[in-house]
Design an enzyme around this catalytic site. Structure first.
Site, PDB file in Angstrom:
ATOM      1  N   ASP A  10      21.313   7.763 -52.181  1.00 58.08           N
ATOM      2  CA  ASP A  10      22.426   7.171 -51.685  1.00 58.08           C
ATOM      3  C   ASP A  10      23.477   8.280 -50.989  1.00 58.08           C
ATOM      4  O   ASP A  10      24.429   7.857 -52.321  1.00 58.08           O
ATOM      5  CB  ASP A  10      23.205   5.897 -52.911  1.00 58.08           C
ATOM      6  CG  ASP A  10      23.448   6.895 -53.776  1.00 58.08           C
ATOM      7  OD1 ASP A  10      24.523   6.762 -55.281  1.00 58.08           O
ATOM      8  OD2 ASP A  10      23.230   7.995 -55.049  1.00 58.08           O
ATOM      9  N   ASP A  15      23.910  13.637 -52.743  1.00 58.03           N
ATOM     10  CA  ASP A  15      22.848  13.426 -52.411  1.00 58.03           C
ATOM     11  C   ASP A  15      21.684  14.235 -51.161  1.00 58.03           C
ATOM     12  O   ASP A  15      20.661  14.777 -51.144  1.00 58.03           O
ATOM     13  CB  ASP A  15      22.320  12.280 -51.873  1.00 58.03           C
ATOM     14  CG  ASP A  15      22.965  11.136 -53.146  1.00 58.03           C
ATOM     15  OD1 ASP A  15      24.211  10.710 -53.484  1.00 58.03           O
ATOM     16  OD2 ASP A  15      21.570  10.726 -53.874  1.00 58.03           O
ATOM     17  N   ASN A  39      26.440   4.577 -54.397  1.00 60.52           N
ATOM     18  CA  ASN A  39      27.817   5.436 -54.043  1.00 60.52           C
ATOM     19  C   ASN A  39      28.564   4.532 -52.754  1.00 60.52           C
ATOM     20  O   ASN A  39      29.531   4.405 -53.312  1.00 60.52           O
ATOM     21  CB  ASN A  39      27.851   7.098 -54.168  1.00 60.52           C
ATOM     22  CG  ASN A  39      27.314   7.866 -54.955  1.00 60.52           C
ATOM     23  OD1 ASN A  39      27.806   7.761 -55.902  1.00 60.52           O
ATOM     24  ND2 ASN A  39      26.439   8.388 -54.568  1.00 60.52           N
ATOM     25  N   THR A 129      17.610  10.146 -56.469  1.00 63.00           N
ATOM     26  CA  THR A 129      18.553  10.335 -56.747  1.00 63.00           C
ATOM     27  C   THR A 129      19.962   9.179 -56.943  1.00 63.00           C
ATOM     28  O   THR A 129      20.666   9.439 -56.428  1.00 63.00           O
ATOM     29  CB  THR A 129      19.236  11.459 -55.770  1.00 63.00           C
ATOM     30  OG1 THR A 129      18.972  10.935 -54.657  1.00 63.00           O
ATOM     31  CG2 THR A 129      18.005  12.615 -56.074  1.00 63.00           C
ATOM     32  N   PHE A 170      26.478   6.505 -64.054  1.00 61.56           N
ATOM     33  CA  PHE A 170      26.729   5.854 -62.843  1.00 61.56           C
ATOM     34  C   PHE A 170      25.516   5.296 -62.425  1.00 61.56           C
ATOM     35  O   PHE A 170      25.445   3.681 -62.530  1.00 61.56           O
ATOM     36  CB  PHE A 170      27.474   6.729 -61.286  1.00 61.56           C
ATOM     37  CG  PHE A 170      27.376   5.717 -60.088  1.00 61.56           C
ATOM     38  CD1 PHE A 170      26.302   5.762 -59.581  1.00 61.56           C
ATOM     39  CD2 PHE A 170      28.332   4.700 -60.440  1.00 61.56           C
ATOM     40  CE1 PHE A 170      26.984   5.048 -58.215  1.00 61.56           C
ATOM     41  CE2 PHE A 170      29.085   4.052 -59.220  1.00 61.56           C
ATOM     42  CZ  PHE A 170      27.857   4.495 -58.362  1.00 61.56           C
ATOM     43  N   ASN A 171      24.196   5.914 -62.098  1.00 62.40           N
ATOM     44  CA  ASN A 171      23.183   5.345 -61.228  1.00 62.40           C
ATOM     45  C   ASN A 171      22.548   4.346 -62.491  1.00 62.40           C
ATOM     46  O   ASN A 171      21.418   3.044 -62.123  1.00 62.40           O
ATOM     47  CB  ASN A 171      21.608   6.510 -60.907  1.00 62.40           C
ATOM     48  CG  ASN A 171      22.558   7.230 -59.790  1.00 62.40           C
ATOM     49  OD1 ASN A 171      23.042   6.689 -59.084  1.00 62.40           O
ATOM     50  ND2 ASN A 171      22.449   9.054 -59.827  1.00 62.40           N
ATOM     51  N   HIS A 244      24.810  17.182 -58.711  1.00 59.36           N
ATOM     52  CA  HIS A 244      24.432  15.963 -60.279  1.00 59.36           C
ATOM     53  C   HIS A 244      22.745  16.250 -58.685  1.00 59.36           C
ATOM     54  O   HIS A 244      21.597  16.382 -59.892  1.00 59.36           O
ATOM     55  CB  HIS A 244      25.068  15.108 -59.853  1.00 59.36           C
ATOM     56  CG  HIS A 244      26.103  14.698 -60.833  1.00 59.36           C
ATOM     57  ND1 HIS A 244      26.173  15.318 -62.272  1.00 59.36           N
ATOM     58  CD2 HIS A 244      27.333  14.105 -60.274  1.00 59.36           C
ATOM     59  CE1 HIS A 244      27.309  14.773 -62.049  1.00 59.36           C
ATOM     60  NE2 HIS A 244      27.849  14.121 -60.947  1.00 59.36           N
ATOM     61  N   ASP A 245      22.614  15.848 -58.563  1.00 56.50           N
ATOM     62  CA  ASP A 245      21.198  15.133 -57.068  1.00 56.50           C
ATOM     63  C   ASP A 245      20.259  16.307 -57.126  1.00 56.50           C
ATOM     64  O   ASP A 245      18.987  16.322 -57.278  1.00 56.50           O
ATOM     65  CB  ASP A 245      21.185  14.446 -56.340  1.00 56.50           C
ATOM     66  CG  ASP A 245      22.041  12.515 -56.410  1.00 56.50           C
ATOM     67  OD1 ASP A 245      22.963  12.400 -55.198  1.00 56.50           O
ATOM     68  OD2 ASP A 245      22.319  12.369 -57.796  1.00 56.50           O
TER      69      ASP A 245
HETATM   70  O1  RIB Z   1      26.186  10.164 -61.358  1.00 57.62           O
HETATM   71  C1  RIB Z   1      26.416  10.855 -60.599  1.00 57.62           C
HETATM   72  C2  RIB Z   1      24.890  10.267 -59.938  1.00 57.62           C
HETATM   73  O2  RIB Z   1      25.726   9.519 -59.410  1.00 57.62           O
HETATM   74  C3  RIB Z   1      24.386  11.264 -58.226  1.00 57.62           C
HETATM   75  O3  RIB Z   1      23.546  10.657 -58.439  1.00 57.62           O
HETATM   76  C4  RIB Z   1      25.833  10.507 -57.680  1.00 57.62           C
HETATM   77  O4  RIB Z   1      25.367  10.915 -56.390  1.00 57.62           O
HETATM   78  C5  RIB Z   1      25.896   9.300 -58.281  1.00 57.62           C
HETATM   79  O5  RIB Z   1      24.737   8.439 -57.139  1.00 57.62           O
HETATM   80 CA    CA Z   2      22.717  10.237 -56.166  1.00 56.24          CA
END
Ligand code: RIB
Ligand code: CA
Length: 315
Positions: A10, A15, A39, A129, A170-171, A244-245
């Site tokens: 996303d 990403d 996102n 991701t 978040f994801n 993160h990803d």
């Molecule tokens: O919490 C971080 C995640 O949420 C990452 O994948 C970032 O791109 C968002 O999607």
């Molecule tokens: Ca992401």
């Protein structure tokens, strides 16, 4: 021996680096890309995935759009980190024009993944991701394909606190039902949560190393990181933004860079304050059957060396 992978994403700044890592690292073969609302809405994440590959000169990998939103909830987005278009910072080139166009594949994400799995000579790993909706839809609608999936590695969740709510990353928070469905499926699953991705910090030294690669991709990436670090500072007080990803990609590209353990993983679906929280029973308190791998350590220097090596192989 390269590992065949599909990236479901996303984009989103981090990403993009996951896509570049998967496309550029010699240990991986990127077969396809699918996108999901997360996102930012699907129109942006799909265009952004195409932009990421076009900038990097990766023109032989199909990109298909998947779910607009979660299985059972309204989509929640994260413009406060990624900007209105999802890739705040640089001017975005037209992915349909220029010397390295990347069109949107007319197939759905499920159709592209199904075709990719059918054509592959061995089981394919899926690196997710974003919200894991597309993987859940695939396993729900095409359970026959599960034997063709080597494993699922997902950036999401946390063994500690969240970043969307105090308890939910978040994801996981966007689509907890999708995560639950994937966990129930029995597919080999690895969660790469905030507890390790918060160690993948874009320090000034990391930015210097990546920018020094000196390519079109590296220059575009530095503009992304400038924006990403600024918004992470504004929102979380983290001027060295956690990328993160790409850490999920490292699990397959360089397994020795990420320590994982077999444990019990569940996701909260109904808590008024805790929905989307990932319950990781590292101490076996619940006496439930282990059902997932969870990342618990990161060799930070090795990780950045992998990212740098991958980006350096792109345009
Ligand atoms: O919490 C971080 C995640 O949420 C990452 O994948 C970032 O791109 C968002 O999607
Ligand atoms: Ca992401």
């Amino acid at each position: 021996m390269t590992v065949p992978v599909i990236v479901d994403c996303d984009p989103g700044h981090d990403d993009v680096f996951a896509l570049w890592f998967a496309a550029g690292h010699p240990s991986l073969e990127l077969l396809a890309v699918t996108t999901v609302g997360g996102n930012v809405p699907l129109e942006h994440t799909s265009r952004n995935a195409r932009v990421a590959l076009s900038v990097a000169g990766v023109v032989d990998v199909p990109v298909a759009a998947g779910a607009r939103g979660p299985l059972a909830r309204e989509l929640s987005t994260a413009e406060w980190i990624h900007g209105e278009n999802g890739l705040g910072g640089p001017e975005l080139p037209d992915p349909d024009a220029g010397p390295t166009p990347v069109p949107l594949d007319p197939r759905s994400a499920t159709e592209l993944i199904a075709d990719t799995l059918a054509e592959a000579s061995e089981p394919v790993a899926i690196i997710a991701t974003g919200p894991i909706t597309n993987v859940a839809v695939l396993l729900r609608d095409r359970p026959d394909l599960a034997p063709r999936i080597r494993e699922v590695v997902w950036m999401g969740g946390s063994t500690e606190r969240g970043n969307a709510t105090p308890y939910a990353e978040f994801n996981a928070w966007v689509d907890p039902e999708a995560l639950d469905l994937v966990l129930q499926s029995g597919i080999r699953f690895t969660m790469v949560g905030l507890n390790v991705t918060h160690r993948a910090l874009v320090t000034s030294r990391v930015r210097e190393r990546l920018a020094a690669i000196g390519t079109r991709t590296a220059g575009f990436g530095d503009e992304l990181l400038e924006f990403f670090c600024r918004t992470n500072d504004e929102v979380f007080g983290m001027p060295d933004g956690p990328l993160h990803d790409p850490v999920a990609v490292a699990v397959l590209a360089d397994p020795d860079a990420v320590e994982i353990v077999r444990t019990r993983l569940d996701v909260e679906l109904i808590g008024s304050e805790t929905v989307g929280a990932t319950s990781v029973d590292l101490d076996g308190m619940l006496a439930r059957e282990p059902n997932a791998f969870v990342a618990v350590g990161l060799d930070v220097e090795r990780f950045w060396a992998d990212v740098e090596a991958a980006v350096a192989r792109l345009a």
